[in-house]
Design an enzyme around this catalytic site. Sequence first.
Site, PDB file in Angstrom:
ATOM      1  N   TYR A  34       1.930  -4.997  -6.008  1.00  0.00           N
ATOM      2  CA  TYR A  34       2.121  -4.978  -4.561  1.00  0.00           C
ATOM      3  C   TYR A  34       0.914  -5.537  -3.840  1.00  0.00           C
ATOM      4  O   TYR A  34      -0.125  -5.803  -4.450  1.00  0.00           O
ATOM      5  CB  TYR A  34       2.449  -3.555  -4.090  1.00  0.00           C
ATOM      6  N   ARG A  53      -4.912 -12.792  -4.771  1.00  0.00           N
ATOM      7  CA  ARG A  53      -4.899 -11.541  -5.533  1.00  0.00           C
ATOM      8  C   ARG A  53      -3.499 -11.218  -6.027  1.00  0.00           C
ATOM      9  O   ARG A  53      -3.312 -10.733  -7.148  1.00  0.00           O
ATOM     10  CB  ARG A  53      -5.466 -10.397  -4.679  1.00  0.00           C
ATOM     11  N   LYS A 149      -3.253  -4.943  -8.849  1.00  0.00           N
ATOM     12  CA  LYS A 149      -2.707  -4.098  -7.777  1.00  0.00           C
ATOM     13  C   LYS A 149      -1.309  -3.652  -8.201  1.00  0.00           C
ATOM     14  O   LYS A 149      -0.283  -4.159  -7.722  1.00  0.00           O
ATOM     15  CB  LYS A 149      -2.726  -4.835  -6.430  1.00  0.00           C
ATOM     16  N   GLU A 182     -14.377   3.777  -7.101  1.00  0.00           N
ATOM     17  CA  GLU A 182     -13.902   3.494  -5.733  1.00  0.00           C
ATOM     18  C   GLU A 182     -13.255   4.736  -5.133  1.00  0.00           C
ATOM     19  O   GLU A 182     -13.381   5.825  -5.689  1.00  0.00           O
ATOM     20  CB  GLU A 182     -12.951   2.289  -5.746  1.00  0.00           C
TER      21      GLU A 182
HETATM   22  N1  PDD Z   1      -5.189  -0.013  -0.873  1.00  0.00           N
HETATM   23  N2  PDD Z   1      -9.092   0.073  -4.111  1.00  0.00           N
HETATM   24  C1  PDD Z   1      -7.868   0.607  -4.199  1.00  0.00           C
HETATM   25  C2  PDD Z   1      -7.552   1.501  -5.334  1.00  0.00           C
HETATM   26  C3  PDD Z   1      -6.912   0.332  -3.200  1.00  0.00           C
HETATM   27  O1  PDD Z   1      -5.680   0.877  -3.286  1.00  0.00           O
HETATM   28  C4  PDD Z   1      -7.270  -0.481  -2.103  1.00  0.00           C
HETATM   29  C5  PDD Z   1      -6.304  -0.820  -0.994  1.00  0.00           C
HETATM   30  C6  PDD Z   1      -8.575  -1.016  -2.054  1.00  0.00           C
HETATM   31  C7  PDD Z   1      -9.032  -1.911  -0.928  1.00  0.00           C
HETATM   32  O2  PDD Z   1      -8.427  -3.185  -0.993  1.00  0.00           O
HETATM   33  P1  PDD Z   1      -8.183  -4.033   0.336  1.00  0.00           P
HETATM   34  O3  PDD Z   1      -9.468  -4.084   1.044  1.00  0.00           O
HETATM   35  O4  PDD Z   1      -7.769  -5.348  -0.178  1.00  0.00           O
HETATM   36  O5  PDD Z   1      -7.132  -3.325   1.138  1.00  0.00           O
HETATM   37  C8  PDD Z   1      -9.448  -0.721  -3.080  1.00  0.00           C
HETATM   38  C9  PDD Z   1      -4.127  -0.339   0.033  1.00  0.00           C
HETATM   39  C10 PDD Z   1      -4.553  -0.433   1.455  1.00  0.00           C
HETATM   40  C11 PDD Z   1      -2.961   0.597  -0.210  1.00  0.00           C
HETATM   41  O6  PDD Z   1      -2.714   0.859  -1.387  1.00  0.00           O
HETATM   42  O7  PDD Z   1      -2.311   1.023   0.736  1.00  0.00           O
END
Ligand code: PDD
Length: 292
Positions: A34, A53, A149, A182
């Site tokens: 996703y 990505r 992701k 994270e």
């Molecule tokens: N999540 N790490 C994880 C585990 C994440 O799920 C996310 C983002 C990030 C940050 O990635 P970005 O800056 O590209 O949003 C880091 C999204 C927002 C979600 O799952 O809703």
Amino acid sequence: MSDQIVYLNGEFMPMASARISPMDRGFLFADGVYEVIPVYQQTLFEWQAHYQRLENSLAAVGIINPFDNQAWLSILNKLIASHPWQDQFIYLQISRGVQIPRDHLPQKDLTPTVFAYTNPLKPLAASILENGIKVITLEDIRWQRCDIKAIALLPNVMAKLQAQAAGVDDVILINQQGNVTEGSASNMLMVKEGVIITPPLSQHILPGITRQVIEKLAQQHHISFIEREINQAELETADELWLASSTKEALPICQLNGQPVGDGKPGQVWQKLRAHYQDYKQQITNNEYLKQ
Ligand code: PDD
């Protein structure tokens, strides 16, 4: 909002009419990937980075990208334009498709299931801007490919539940070596003596687009930004801690395991970075290519 328009497998329809098979591999195996993409002033933010990505995630799990860059743009822009909100965030998901009977081994010729919908993106609450959020540290029990992701998010969901049970907003995950990975749905950044420090990209964290924007802005504005491992013990002496994600931008953490972070208020480097981030969003929304 169940009458809002969603995209599913080639069609736009009200959410209440959208149907997928219970034999979809996304439902049965969490076999899919996703993206979450912010939209400011009806314009996709950092589209190329999100698209890259998405391609990386699809390639890593062996699902063929059903559309090229331009086809994705036209679907997402139509979705954005179907809703009145200036600021939105898009959720898009591609699963490997429907397979009968259930089998761990994917059939070769499956048609991926493609779903996308959009939500209003609310600005950060005034209370967060003023007081930040509270987090606890927690063991990172996720798999070895957190750079993908993937829609399999059970450990992240469990982490959120543990945060809720502890009366806090989120978690900082700690690996077996005692280092930070994270947040449950965000990257983690620390500020120490004016330097922004964040763990290096690896298979153990998601390469966050917000993290990437923060790095770019820090460089542009001569704020030191370095990538290195952060030991759990260092968190206690940090001047500032942030979580960063597409839907929350950079969030200041003001309490860690019941103790104040720095002076217990959002820090100066965060204030500066936030201002640069708002300016950058403003510039980006003038990009006409993304509106095609
Ligand atoms: N999540 N790490 C994880 C585990 C994440 O799920 C996310 C983002 C990030 C940050 O990635 P970005 O800056 O590209 O949003 C880091 C999204 C927002 C979600 O799952 O809703």
